[in-house]
Design a protein around this motif. Sequence first.
Motif, PDB file in Angstrom:
ATOM      1  N   PRO A 117     -20.184  -8.391 -53.140  1.00 46.08           N
ATOM      2  CA  PRO A 117     -19.475  -7.291 -53.819  1.00 46.08           C
ATOM      3  C   PRO A 117     -20.152  -6.957 -55.145  1.00 46.08           C
ATOM      4  CG  PRO A 117     -18.241  -9.341 -54.022  1.00 46.08           C
ATOM      5  CD  PRO A 117     -19.387  -9.630 -53.100  1.00 46.08           C
ATOM      6  N   LEU A 118     -20.083  -5.700 -55.542  1.00 43.86           N
ATOM      7  CA  LEU A 118     -20.739  -5.280 -56.787  1.00 43.86           C
ATOM      8  C   LEU A 118     -20.171  -5.986 -58.012  1.00 43.86           C
ATOM      9  CD1 LEU A 118     -21.320  -1.416 -56.425  1.00 43.86           C
ATOM     10  CD2 LEU A 118     -22.949  -3.292 -56.181  1.00 43.86           C
ATOM     11  N   SER A 119     -18.974  -6.521 -57.884  1.00 44.00           N
ATOM     12  CA  SER A 119     -18.336  -7.179 -59.027  1.00 44.00           C
ATOM     13  C   SER A 119     -19.097  -8.425 -59.482  1.00 44.00           C
ATOM     14  CB  SER A 119     -16.894  -7.567 -58.675  1.00 44.00           C
ATOM     15  OG  SER A 119     -16.864  -8.406 -57.529  1.00 44.00           O
ATOM     16  N   VAL A 120     -19.960  -8.993 -58.609  1.00 40.93           N
ATOM     17  CA  VAL A 120     -20.720 -10.178 -59.014  1.00 40.93           C
ATOM     18  C   VAL A 120     -22.216  -9.870 -59.141  1.00 40.93           C
ATOM     19  CG1 VAL A 120     -19.063 -11.766 -58.005  1.00 40.93           C
ATOM     20  CG2 VAL A 120     -21.015 -11.026 -56.638  1.00 40.93           C
ATOM     21  N   VAL A 121     -22.569  -8.584 -59.094  1.00 47.48           N
ATOM     22  CA  VAL A 121     -23.965  -8.173 -59.251  1.00 47.48           C
ATOM     23  C   VAL A 121     -24.244  -7.905 -60.728  1.00 47.48           C
ATOM     24  CG1 VAL A 121     -25.657  -6.375 -58.706  1.00 47.48           C
ATOM     25  CG2 VAL A 121     -24.132  -7.253 -56.923  1.00 47.48           C
ATOM     26  N   ILE A 122     -25.348  -8.433 -61.228  1.00 47.61           N
ATOM     27  CA  ILE A 122     -25.737  -8.228 -62.624  1.00 47.61           C
ATOM     28  C   ILE A 122     -26.644  -7.004 -62.696  1.00 47.61           C
ATOM     29  CG2 ILE A 122     -26.958  -9.215 -64.600  1.00 47.61           C
ATOM     30  CD1 ILE A 122     -26.191 -11.997 -63.516  1.00 47.61           C
ATOM     31  N   SER A 123     -26.111  -5.913 -63.264  1.00 48.73           N
ATOM     32  CA  SER A 123     -26.878  -4.670 -63.378  1.00 48.73           C
ATOM     33  C   SER A 123     -26.708  -4.094 -64.775  1.00 48.73           C
ATOM     34  CB  SER A 123     -26.415  -3.657 -62.329  1.00 48.73           C
ATOM     35  OG  SER A 123     -25.097  -3.220 -62.608  1.00 48.73           O
ATOM     36  N   GLU A 124     -27.392  -2.990 -65.043  1.00 51.53           N
ATOM     37  CA  GLU A 124     -27.401  -2.413 -66.393  1.00 51.53           C
ATOM     38  C   GLU A 124     -26.009  -2.024 -66.878  1.00 51.53           C
ATOM     39  OE1 GLU A 124     -28.620   2.133 -66.061  1.00 51.53           O
ATOM     40  OE2 GLU A 124     -29.986   0.869 -64.888  1.00 51.53           O
ATOM     41  N   ASN A 125     -25.094  -1.701 -65.969  1.00 51.12           N
ATOM     42  CA  ASN A 125     -23.742  -1.327 -66.383  1.00 51.12           C
ATOM     43  C   ASN A 125     -23.058  -2.457 -67.123  1.00 51.12           C
ATOM     44  OD1 ASN A 125     -24.125   1.122 -65.123  1.00 51.12           O
ATOM     45  ND2 ASN A 125     -23.131   0.499 -63.215  1.00 51.12           N
ATOM     46  N   LEU A 126     -23.434  -3.688 -66.790  1.00 46.69           N
ATOM     47  CA  LEU A 126     -22.820  -4.858 -67.415  1.00 46.69           C
ATOM     48  C   LEU A 126     -23.134  -4.923 -68.910  1.00 46.69           C
ATOM     49  CD1 LEU A 126     -21.206  -7.444 -66.595  1.00 46.69           C
ATOM     50  CD2 LEU A 126     -23.401  -8.598 -66.386  1.00 46.69           C
ATOM     51  N   VAL A 127     -24.363  -4.568 -69.276  1.00 47.08           N
ATOM     52  CA  VAL A 127     -24.798  -4.649 -70.679  1.00 47.08           C
ATOM     53  C   VAL A 127     -23.991  -3.703 -71.560  1.00 47.08           C
ATOM     54  CG1 VAL A 127     -26.800  -4.535 -72.223  1.00 47.08           C
ATOM     55  CG2 VAL A 127     -27.098  -5.254 -69.856  1.00 47.08           C
ATOM     56  N   GLU A 133     -29.662   0.671 -77.468  1.00 49.78           N
ATOM     57  CA  GLU A 133     -29.814   2.050 -76.994  1.00 49.78           C
ATOM     58  C   GLU A 133     -30.486   2.938 -78.034  1.00 49.78           C
ATOM     59  OE1 GLU A 133     -26.258   4.231 -76.284  1.00 49.78           O
ATOM     60  OE2 GLU A 133     -25.243   3.531 -78.100  1.00 49.78           O
ATOM     61  N   LYS A 134     -30.531   2.471 -79.281  1.00 49.07           N
ATOM     62  CA  LYS A 134     -31.166   3.242 -80.348  1.00 49.07           C
ATOM     63  C   LYS A 134     -32.638   2.892 -80.518  1.00 49.07           C
ATOM     64  CE  LYS A 134     -26.751   3.410 -82.836  1.00 49.07           C
ATOM     65  NZ  LYS A 134     -25.988   2.893 -84.010  1.00 49.07           N
ATOM     66  N   VAL A 135     -33.081   1.843 -79.830  1.00 49.58           N
ATOM     67  CA  VAL A 135     -34.485   1.422 -79.928  1.00 49.58           C
ATOM     68  C   VAL A 135     -35.340   2.339 -79.064  1.00 49.58           C
ATOM     69  CG1 VAL A 135     -36.136  -0.446 -79.521  1.00 49.58           C
ATOM     70  CG2 VAL A 135     -33.829  -0.967 -80.352  1.00 49.58           C
ATOM     71  N   GLU A 136     -36.356   2.935 -79.651  1.00 46.77           N
ATOM     72  CA  GLU A 136     -37.214   3.872 -78.933  1.00 46.77           C
ATOM     73  C   GLU A 136     -37.941   3.171 -77.782  1.00 46.77           C
ATOM     74  OE1 GLU A 136     -40.889   7.002 -79.822  1.00 46.77           O
ATOM     75  OE2 GLU A 136     -39.988   5.843 -81.473  1.00 46.77           O
ATOM     76  N   GLY A 137     -37.886   3.796 -76.617  1.00 41.32           N
ATOM     77  CA  GLY A 137     -38.599   3.250 -75.466  1.00 41.32           C
ATOM     78  C   GLY A 137     -37.895   2.100 -74.772  1.00 41.32           C
ATOM     79  N   MET A 138     -36.679   1.788 -75.181  1.00 37.86           N
ATOM     80  CA  MET A 138     -35.950   0.669 -74.588  1.00 37.86           C
ATOM     81  C   MET A 138     -35.485   1.021 -73.173  1.00 37.86           C
ATOM     82  SD  MET A 138     -34.636  -2.405 -74.769  1.00 37.86           S
ATOM     83  CE  MET A 138     -35.012  -2.756 -76.492  1.00 37.86           C
ATOM     84  N   MET A 194     -33.208  -4.304 -71.566  1.00 37.10           N
ATOM     85  CA  MET A 194     -31.852  -4.633 -72.043  1.00 37.10           C
ATOM     86  C   MET A 194     -31.281  -5.811 -71.258  1.00 37.10           C
ATOM     87  SD  MET A 194     -29.807  -1.080 -72.711  1.00 37.10           S
ATOM     88  CE  MET A 194     -30.385   0.197 -73.818  1.00 37.10           C
ATOM     89  N   LEU A 195     -31.433  -5.774 -69.948  1.00 41.30           N
ATOM     90  CA  LEU A 195     -30.915  -6.850 -69.104  1.00 41.30           C
ATOM     91  C   LEU A 195     -31.620  -8.164 -69.393  1.00 41.30           C
ATOM     92  CD1 LEU A 195     -30.545  -4.907 -65.747  1.00 41.30           C
ATOM     93  CD2 LEU A 195     -28.722  -6.188 -66.874  1.00 41.30           C
TER      94      LEU A 195
END
Length: 553
Positions: A203-213, A223-228, A233-234
Amino acid sequence: MDTPQLLNQNLLHDAHTDGDISLMLELPENDKFFKKKKKLLEDMGSHAKHVSIQSSASPGELKSSLLLILQRARIINLDELELYFGGEDVTDMVGFNSPRNEMEALSSILTAIAKLEGEHCSTTSLQELRVVAVNSISELGEKFKEERKVVTQSSCEQEKGLQQWGEDQGVKSQLEISYFEGAGRGAVARQDLRIGDIALEIPLSVVISENLVHEYDMYSILEKVEGMSAETMLLLWSMKEKHNPDSKFKLYFDTLPEVFNTGLSFGMEAIMALDGTLLLEEIVQAKEHLRAQYDELFPSLCNDHPDVFPPEQYRWEQFLWACELWYSNSMKIMFSDGKLRTCLIPIAGFLNHSTCPHIMHYGKVDSMKNSIKFPLSRSCNAGEQCFLGYGSFSSSHLLTFYGFLPQLDNYYDVIPLDIDVASNEDCEDTDPTSDWTSHMVRGTWFSKNHGIFHYGLPPPLLDCMRRSRSPFLQSMTLTPENLEIELEILRDLCSMFEDMRDGLGDPEFDNRETTSWDVKLAVDSKDLQRRIFSSIIASCQAGCELVECELQR
């Protein structure tokens, strides 16, 4: 693990005549190599377009029917490397090309049969054809089977704890984690699994993806760092989350090794053992890139936000650990919004890679169940290790970023060539079909044709070298002029690869007595490159003998 291309849904046409069924697999017009494949399919002739399955077909007739449609499916499912090394002779391309191509071809036939069975009443001939195709997949699996012994004395308590946590979170698994001799952790089937069975559903609830960050304090800073990028981030998130005792993913982080034994962690002795190899350049470039990336972020992030990025958790060694984690365990997943995201998938990361894996088509979210499924492309018996396809990677890539060399010969072990062909532009101008812009070689033991004008070498490479010497060459015939050109090309290639092989040094000086894991991998990798060079030299020498015999005639 970069996700292999999802199963190609080829169009299927059918027709009924007195109980008979006609099958045809279509080449999608959006195929990247549509023109090349279309020409190969046309060269097969009209007999290959339709395969009629008679309702009273005998077992022998069914096998013949499968072979005809399989030949077409092989061409439709060729990838770039298979097209390059196969050339333009359809008689070479309709046969076996690689385990990947064969699995994709047979899988597309099974998909076509299933579609027909869904649209019409299932016929006995269709069912029997499916059995023949399934048996062909089983035979392929046996031919490329990888044997690994389970290490019974190794404890998997942490892994079992993670599996239980996953099942509590909704994970459905038909696999059990075990330790394998020479391969570390892997997954075995709990029961007999057949083609189409779901070995694992996450299930997606245990998947580590960018939404988690996005839920963490660091996101507003990063998110303010240029080119990030989302991947970086992950990576930075995992460096900190690893130390969080209250993390939802604590059991997952507890199962991760303190040290990832990939090529990125090679010590100085192993690096020295790689002298003269392409792998040395690959590892050095990768580490230089990562070091530059780290220096752009630190220590500035720690200095500006020490509460969010504690210096003791963001040292270079920890950054490299996180890079190795994401390189060796991540997967590309297509989400329901159409975006491809890099993810860590607990439990699924335990599955090992194989040349002929059980699981090939994964990497897309099931929007109905909000989960990621791992279906079988070939059967896996109870107690057998279940393999996942990481992708079509060379052994040097697998060693650098995953930390292993494949057990079987790897069809993607190619060596790129930087050949200075003075008239290369003439080559392209005079032959519009020769549109390969780069050239490569691999072990000639994979080649089907070692005869004159072929020699087990890549046809595009030979053609380009011929046209650099004779720009207006129209056809390959046994004329003295053409044969002299062949000799010149073969001698040049032989000399070039002898120099490359000599550059690897004497194998007798390689340190084979060491107990160091990285030096052993380095020596094995160098041996592989030496073996490839030697096969090319031998093929060139054998080719020279063929040409000289023709000249004497």
